[in-house]
Design a protein around this motif. Structure first.
Motif, PDB file in Angstrom:
ATOM      1  N   ASN A 189       0.999  -1.369   0.468  1.00 45.80           N
ATOM      2  CA  ASN A 189      -0.162   0.212   0.443  1.00 45.80           C
ATOM      3  C   ASN A 189       0.903   1.241   0.209  1.00 45.80           C
ATOM      4  N   GLY A 190       2.385   1.395  -0.575  1.00 47.30           N
ATOM      5  CA  GLY A 190       2.311   2.448  -0.810  1.00 47.30           C
ATOM      6  C   GLY A 190       3.616   2.736   0.101  1.00 47.30           C
ATOM      7  N   GLN A 191       3.816   1.489   1.140  1.00 46.52           N
ATOM      8  CA  GLN A 191       4.630   2.306   2.430  1.00 46.52           C
ATOM      9  C   GLN A 191       6.853   1.744   1.330  1.00 46.52           C
ATOM     10  N   MET A 192       7.219   2.482   2.297  1.00 47.19           N
ATOM     11  CA  MET A 192       8.754   2.020   1.889  1.00 47.19           C
ATOM     12  C   MET A 192       8.871   1.876   2.938  1.00 47.19           C
ATOM     13  N   ALA A 193      10.063   0.627   2.851  1.00 43.84           N
ATOM     14  CA  ALA A 193      10.314   0.175   4.285  1.00 43.84           C
ATOM     15  C   ALA A 193      11.242   0.962   4.533  1.00 43.84           C
ATOM     16  N   GLU A 194      12.102   1.640   3.399  1.00 45.35           N
ATOM     17  CA  GLU A 194      12.843   2.787   3.817  1.00 45.35           C
ATOM     18  C   GLU A 194      12.433   3.637   3.909  1.00 45.35           C
ATOM     19  N   PRO A 195      11.904   4.978   4.829  1.00 45.52           N
ATOM     20  CA  PRO A 195      11.158   6.146   4.764  1.00 45.52           C
ATOM     21  C   PRO A 195      11.740   7.154   4.082  1.00 45.52           C
ATOM     22  N   VAL A 196      10.922   7.976   3.159  1.00 40.50           N
ATOM     23  CA  VAL A 196      11.137   8.901   2.358  1.00 40.50           C
ATOM     24  C   VAL A 196      11.333  10.148   3.344  1.00 40.50           C
ATOM     25  N   GLY A 269      15.119   1.746  -1.437  1.00 36.66           N
ATOM     26  CA  GLY A 269      14.445   1.360  -0.237  1.00 36.66           C
ATOM     27  C   GLY A 269      13.189   0.888   0.012  1.00 36.66           C
ATOM     28  N   ILE A 270      12.869   0.584  -1.143  1.00 37.25           N
ATOM     29  CA  ILE A 270      10.964   0.225  -1.157  1.00 37.25           C
ATOM     30  C   ILE A 270      11.361  -1.114   0.056  1.00 37.25           C
ATOM     31  N   THR A 275      18.288   0.826   8.205  1.00 38.45           N
ATOM     32  CA  THR A 275      19.486   1.303   9.669  1.00 38.45           C
ATOM     33  C   THR A 275      18.928  -0.285  10.255  1.00 38.45           C
ATOM     34  N   PHE A 276      18.304  -1.301  10.443  1.00 36.74           N
ATOM     35  CA  PHE A 276      17.863  -3.011  10.182  1.00 36.74           C
ATOM     36  C   PHE A 276      18.466  -3.631   9.493  1.00 36.74           C
ATOM     37  N   ALA A 277      18.806  -3.337   7.779  1.00 36.28           N
ATOM     38  CA  ALA A 277      19.662  -4.168   7.225  1.00 36.28           C
ATOM     39  C   ALA A 277      20.838  -3.754   7.932  1.00 36.28           C
ATOM     40  N   PHE A 278      21.864  -2.890   8.113  1.00 37.59           N
ATOM     41  CA  PHE A 278      22.869  -2.209   8.658  1.00 37.59           C
ATOM     42  C   PHE A 278      23.453  -3.420   9.773  1.00 37.59           C
ATOM     43  N   THR A 279      22.078  -3.750  10.460  1.00 39.29           N
ATOM     44  CA  THR A 279      23.190  -5.400  11.480  1.00 39.29           C
ATOM     45  C   THR A 279      23.404  -6.603  10.746  1.00 39.29           C
ATOM     46  N   GLN A 280      22.548  -6.689   9.434  1.00 41.12           N
ATOM     47  CA  GLN A 280      23.520  -7.397   8.982  1.00 41.12           C
ATOM     48  C   GLN A 280      24.150  -7.607   7.580  1.00 41.12           C
TER      49      GLN A 280
END
Length: 501
Positions: A189-196, A269-270, A275-280
């Motif tokens: 529904n248009g929600q980006m994983a990384e906020p713009v 970023g979609i 921030t979450f990915a950086f831990t990986q």
């Protein structure tokens, strides 16, 4: 006889564009950019395109149209625009950058193959004959160089078929990234994983890029992302209606590649929260060499979740996405390898005075300097063994060889840009295709592009040393210095031999 007929067959505009895509566009550069700087990398990629790639591409278009019948590629361009010694040093340094590329890619190409087979990168678990993973990749790299050299030596017609497949694979990778990204965006529904946010396009979320020195050093990554266009210079005389198609092919490719990088980074970023990915990404198992495959595996996983599938099914989609990306990247890199195994060396041997080289090096078979290609293979193999058995961990190992490639690739561009100044001033050169018509315009462009390349390299070289990574700084500068010295020695010896003062 068949080989000779095939060699005379001209490249179409479409084939030329596919070769440019194979040599220039690096899908991994999209993910690396997002990994290092998030959305903020877009502005640097666009800045690199405006201040380097597009102006440089237009320069090559003018060069290519003017010297459409020359076989020496960039050496012929620079020699007639400035002088042979300047051209020789620049060409040798440029050629050396391709040696470094073959070293790094000869080792790292097994990462996409591993992803293609297993869906994940398992290269850091590979061990042959008691060797660790880095050393095992080095041995595989040696075997790969021998294979590529053997097949390439059989003729240009075979190479063209492989590079065409690689070009299509590169184009489809970006299409898949954008298409799947849009599907995930729609399902969420248009929600980006990384906020713009506006600040996200200016400031990197990566703490390693918090200082201005670190941010400026990223510019060389952006420049490297556009590297390889000059390699096509050796194919001007092989292009159908080169005076028209060569400039057109470069312009079309340059614009599409620039737009493709920008859109690709944004699409990351979609489905990837930085921030979450950086831990990986901070994990010891994640390197600049395999981060692209980890991210694409995550794209498949996120697609599964967006489709409301179970966790296990989503993970399986991620594995198959990793396989697809791995195979595509393997094909793309293989296509690049076949081009780089002969094109730079062909320009170096055919364009420069034959008296510089041993007689065996200048002899051709199947239209290629086969003996020189095997000498080249021996040099690449020696460097691979030196780097891979240097005792570094996988993460530091890949950072070092990528740093070697970035600086070695971009410095020779300064020679070509400076030669363009001489090219424009030389009124005796026929220029059937002109973009920079104003004297003030081309002079300003030359100064700007030269400054951007020099500025990026200075920051890239000093930044690791400021953080105590002196080995990385050493490897960044040793290649250009060494090969520049070798070039001067060879040309001075040639001048003495020929009695040139």
């Amino acid at each position: 006889m068949d080989d000779q007929q095939n060699n005379k067959k001209k490249l179409s505009l479409t084939a030329l564009i596919l070769m440019i895509f194979t040599s220039v566009f690096g899908f991994a550069n999209i993910v690396r950019a997002y990994y290092l700087m998030g959305y903020a990398s877009i502005i640097w990629y666009v800045l690199a395109a405006i201040t380097f790639f597009l102006p440089f591409a237009f320069m090559l278009s003018e060069f290519g149209a003017a010297f459409k019948d020359r076989k020496g590629g960039i050496y012929s361009w620079m020699a007639e625009s400035v002088n042979p010694k300047f051209s020789f040093v620049g060409t040798v340094m440029w050629y050396a950058s391709n040696i470094i590329w073959m070293v790094s890619t000869g080792i790292s190409i097994w990462i996409p193959l591993s992803n293609g087979i297993f869906g994940v990168d398992k290269t850091q678990q590979w061990s042959f004959f008691g060797l660790d993973s880095v050393q095992s990749l080095g041995v595989l790299g040696v075997l790969w160089i021998l294979f590529i050299t053997f097949v390439s030596s059989k003729g240009l017609d075979k190479i063209e078929k492989v590079t065409n497949v690689g070009g299509v694979a590169v184009a489809l990778l970006n299409v898949v990234l954008i298409f799947v990204g849009i599907v995930i965006l729609f399902l969420n529904n248009g929600q980006m994983a990384e906020p713009v946010t506006m600040s996200g396009f200016v400031h990197s979320p990566n703490p390693d890029y918090g200082s201005m020195i670190s941010v400026f050093s990223f510019l060389v990554f952006a420049i490297f992302a556009y590297g390889g266009l000059e390699i096509i210079g050796g194919l001007v005389d092989e292009t159908e209606n080169a005076e028209v198609n060569f400039p057109k092919g470069i312009k079309i490719s340059a614009i599409v590649i620039t737009v493709g990088y920008g859109i690709g980074i944004f699409v990351m970023g979609i489905f990837t929260n930085w921030t979450f990915a950086f831990t990986q990404f901070s994990s010891a198992d994640i390197t600049l060499g395999n981060v692209a495959y980890v991210a694409m595996n995550n794209m498949g996983y996120q697609l599964g979740l967006a489709l409301n599938l179970s966790e296990s099914v989503a993970m399986e989609i991620g594995v198959w996405m990793g396989r697809y990306i791995g195979i595509s990247m393997f094909l793309a890199l293989t296509g690049s390898f076949f081009t780089l195994a002969f094109s730079p060396l062909k320009q170096l041997i055919e364009g420069t005075p034959k008296e510089i080289w041993p007689k065996k090096w200048t002899k051709t078979k199947n239209g290629l300097p086969v003996y020189a290609m095997y000498v080249q293979a021996a040099v690449v193999i020696a460097i691979i063994l030196f780097v891979s058995f240097g005792g570094k961990g996988a993460k530091e190992f890949f950072e070092i060889i990528i740093s070697m490639t970035n600086v070695a690739v971009s410095i020779p561009y300064m020679f070509i840009v400076i030669a363009f100044y001489g090219f424009k001033k030389n009124e005796s050169i026929n220029k059937p295709f002109v973009i920079y018509k104003s004297n003030t315009h081309y002079k300003w462009i030359v100064v700007m592009v030269t400054f951007v390349i020099g500025f990026a390299n200075v920051f890239t070289i000093i930044e690791p040393a400021l953080h105590g990574r002196y080995t990385e700084t050493f490897f960044s500068i040793i290649g250009p210095i060494f090969f520049g010295g070798v070039a001067l020695y060879l040309y001075n010896r040639y001048e003495k031999k020929m009695g040139i003062k």
